[in-house]
Design a protein around this motif. Structure first.
Motif, mmCIF file in Angstrom:
data_model
loop_
_atom_site.group_PDB
_atom_site.id
_atom_site.type_symbol
_atom_site.label_atom_id
_atom_site.label_comp_id
_atom_site.label_asym_id
_atom_site.label_seq_id
_atom_site.Cartn_x
_atom_site.Cartn_y
_atom_site.Cartn_z
ATOM 1 N N MET A 107 23.414 41.671 47.247
ATOM 2 C CA MET A 107 24.117 42.653 46.450
ATOM 3 C C MET A 107 23.154 43.222 45.412
ATOM 4 S SD MET A 107 27.865 40.835 45.890
ATOM 5 C CE MET A 107 28.483 42.086 44.848
ATOM 6 N N THR A 108 23.329 44.444 45.151
ATOM 7 C CA THR A 108 22.484 45.091 44.152
ATOM 8 C C THR A 108 23.000 44.753 42.763
ATOM 9 O OG1 THR A 108 23.811 47.097 44.074
ATOM 10 C CG2 THR A 108 22.078 47.010 45.758
ATOM 11 N N PRO A 109 22.187 44.908 41.751
ATOM 12 C CA PRO A 109 22.640 44.629 40.385
ATOM 13 C C PRO A 109 23.833 45.485 39.976
ATOM 14 C CG PRO A 109 20.257 44.770 40.437
ATOM 15 C CD PRO A 109 20.754 45.156 41.807
ATOM 16 N N THR A 110 23.917 46.704 40.456
ATOM 17 C CA THR A 110 25.057 47.568 40.137
ATOM 18 C C THR A 110 26.342 47.011 40.740
ATOM 19 O OG1 THR A 110 23.577 49.485 40.121
ATOM 20 C CG2 THR A 110 25.935 49.922 40.285
ATOM 21 N N GLN A 111 26.247 46.514 41.969
ATOM 22 C CA GLN A 111 27.429 45.939 42.610
ATOM 23 C C GLN A 111 27.866 44.665 41.884
ATOM 24 O OE1 GLN A 111 25.862 45.526 46.561
ATOM 25 N NE2 GLN A 111 26.873 47.417 47.296
ATOM 26 N N VAL A 112 26.919 43.837 41.478
ATOM 27 C CA VAL A 112 27.243 42.613 40.743
ATOM 28 C C VAL A 112 27.911 42.968 39.417
ATOM 29 C CG1 VAL A 112 26.263 40.592 39.570
ATOM 30 C CG2 VAL A 112 25.420 41.263 41.834
ATOM 31 N N PHE A 113 27.372 43.963 38.722
ATOM 32 C CA PHE A 113 27.963 44.407 37.473
ATOM 33 C C PHE A 113 29.372 44.942 37.686
ATOM 34 C CE2 PHE A 113 28.841 47.840 34.438
ATOM 35 C CZ PHE A 113 28.821 47.115 33.256
ATOM 36 N N THR A 114 29.576 45.700 38.751
ATOM 37 C CA THR A 114 30.897 46.269 39.052
ATOM 38 C C THR A 114 31.906 45.167 39.347
ATOM 39 O OG1 THR A 114 29.850 48.259 39.937
ATOM 40 C CG2 THR A 114 32.145 47.877 40.538
ATOM 41 N N VAL A 115 31.497 44.195 40.155
ATOM 42 C CA VAL A 115 32.400 43.077 40.478
ATOM 43 C C VAL A 115 32.727 42.283 39.208
ATOM 44 C CG1 VAL A 115 32.567 40.883 41.722
ATOM 45 C CG2 VAL A 115 31.725 42.912 42.885
ATOM 46 N N GLY A 116 31.714 42.048 38.368
ATOM 47 C CA GLY A 116 31.941 41.336 37.109
ATOM 48 C C GLY A 116 32.859 42.106 36.180
ATOM 49 N N ALA A 117 32.678 43.420 36.105
ATOM 50 C CA ALA A 117 33.531 44.248 35.250
ATOM 51 C C ALA A 117 34.963 44.247 35.756
ATOM 52 C CB ALA A 117 32.982 45.669 35.197
ATOM 53 N N LEU A 118 35.138 44.333 37.074
ATOM 54 C CA LEU A 118 36.500 44.286 37.631
ATOM 55 C C LEU A 118 37.146 42.932 37.380
ATOM 56 C CD1 LEU A 118 36.049 46.208 41.007
ATOM 57 C CD2 LEU A 118 37.291 46.957 38.977
ATOM 58 N N GLY A 119 36.371 41.872 37.493
ATOM 59 C CA GLY A 119 36.907 40.536 37.203
ATOM 60 C C GLY A 119 37.316 40.409 35.746
ATOM 61 N N GLY A 120 36.474 40.920 34.844
ATOM 62 C CA GLY A 120 36.816 40.881 33.422
ATOM 63 C C GLY A 120 38.037 41.718 33.110
ATOM 64 N N LEU A 121 38.144 42.870 33.748
ATOM 65 C CA LEU A 121 39.311 43.726 33.551
ATOM 66 C C LEU A 121 40.574 43.044 34.075
ATOM 67 C CD1 LEU A 121 40.320 46.476 32.586
ATOM 68 C CD2 LEU A 121 39.893 47.353 34.878
ATOM 69 N N ALA A 122 40.461 42.390 35.219
ATOM 70 C CA ALA A 122 41.611 41.674 35.775
ATOM 71 C C ALA A 122 42.021 40.527 34.851
ATOM 72 C CB ALA A 122 41.286 41.145 37.173
ATOM 73 N N ALA A 123 41.065 39.828 34.281
ATOM 74 C CA ALA A 123 41.378 38.744 33.340
ATOM 75 C C ALA A 123 42.053 39.301 32.092
ATOM 76 C CB ALA A 123 40.107 38.000 32.969
ATOM 77 N N LEU A 124 41.576 40.431 31.607
ATOM 78 C CA LEU A 124 42.176 41.052 30.431
ATOM 79 C C LEU A 124 43.618 41.485 30.708
ATOM 80 C CD1 LEU A 124 41.781 42.063 27.532
ATOM 81 C CD2 LEU A 124 40.999 44.228 28.510
ATOM 82 N N VAL A 125 43.841 42.098 31.862
ATOM 83 C CA VAL A 125 45.202 42.504 32.240
ATOM 84 C C VAL A 125 46.096 41.277 32.376
ATOM 85 C CG1 VAL A 125 46.584 43.525 34.092
ATOM 86 C CG2 VAL A 125 44.522 44.685 33.299
ATOM 87 N N GLY A 126 45.588 40.222 32.971
ATOM 88 C CA GLY A 126 46.364 38.985 33.107
ATOM 89 C C GLY A 126 46.702 38.385 31.756
ATOM 90 N N LEU A 127 45.748 38.410 30.835
ATOM 91 C CA LEU A 127 45.991 37.876 29.497
ATOM 92 C C LEU A 127 47.042 38.695 28.758
ATOM 93 C CD1 LEU A 127 45.187 35.832 27.331
ATOM 94 C CD2 LEU A 127 43.418 37.439 26.601
ATOM 95 N N VAL A 128 46.955 40.020 28.866
ATOM 96 C CA VAL A 128 47.952 40.882 28.220
ATOM 97 C C VAL A 128 49.337 40.629 28.810
ATOM 98 C CG1 VAL A 128 48.704 43.281 27.978
ATOM 99 C CG2 VAL A 128 46.324 42.670 27.506
ATOM 100 N N LEU A 129 49.430 40.491 30.123
ATOM 101 C CA LEU A 129 50.721 40.203 30.754
ATOM 102 C C LEU A 129 51.263 38.850 30.314
ATOM 103 C CD1 LEU A 129 50.198 41.556 34.375
ATOM 104 C CD2 LEU A 129 51.631 42.522 32.577
ATOM 105 N N PHE A 130 50.391 37.866 30.219
ATOM 106 C CA PHE A 130 50.815 36.533 29.793
ATOM 107 C C PHE A 130 51.340 36.563 28.353
ATOM 108 C CE2 PHE A 130 49.828 32.529 27.653
ATOM 109 C CZ PHE A 130 50.618 31.665 28.390
ATOM 110 N N VAL A 131 50.622 37.236 27.455
ATOM 111 C CA VAL A 131 51.059 37.325 26.054
ATOM 112 C C VAL A 131 52.378 38.087 25.964
ATOM 113 C CG1 VAL A 131 50.487 38.337 23.818
ATOM 114 C CG2 VAL A 131 48.754 37.061 25.080
ATOM 115 N N THR A 132 52.500 39.162 26.723
ATOM 116 C CA THR A 132 53.746 39.932 26.727
ATOM 117 C C THR A 132 54.913 39.074 27.205
ATOM 118 O OG1 THR A 132 52.507 41.961 27.156
ATOM 119 C CG2 THR A 132 54.869 42.008 27.605
ATOM 120 N N LEU A 133 54.704 38.316 28.256
ATOM 121 C CA LEU A 133 55.745 37.428 28.770
ATOM 122 C C LEU A 133 56.099 36.351 27.753
ATOM 123 C CD1 LEU A 133 57.526 36.525 31.161
ATOM 124 C CD2 LEU A 133 55.599 35.134 31.917
ATOM 125 N N ALA A 134 55.096 35.788 27.100
ATOM 126 C CA ALA A 134 55.345 34.739 26.113
ATOM 127 C C ALA A 134 56.141 35.285 24.928
ATOM 128 C CB ALA A 134 54.021 34.141 25.642
#
Length: 72
Positions: free
Chosen positions: A1-28
């Motif tokens: 994988m190229t560095p751009t692809q690794v960065f993109t996958v990492g950014a999507l993972g971080g975004l997914a974690a952020l969305v999950g955290l916001v949903l969890f806090v909202t539910l709580a």
């Protein structure tokens, strides 16, 4: 994988974690508010029952025969 692809996958993972955290806090917070409203409703119901019981007691006392009638 190229560095751009690794960065993109990492950014999507971080975004997914952020969305999950916001949903969890909202539910709580939503669950907390729901439980708080249920507790308040239960306390209000108990207070109304206590007031009704006190009112019934007062009415029963008032319905007792009086002793201020003339004695024979």
């Amino acid at each position: 994988m190229t560095p751009t692809q690794v960065f993109t996958v990492g950014a999507l993972g971080g975004l997914a974690a952020l969305v999950g955290l916001v949903l969890f806090v909202t539910l709580a917070v939503g669950l907390y508010l729901l439980v708080a409203r249920l507790i308040d409703a239960a306390e209000e119901h108990q207070e109304q029952r206590r007031r009704r019981r006190d009112s019934d007691t007062c009415q029963a006392i008032l319905a007792l025969p009086t002793t201020d009638h003339p004695t024979e």
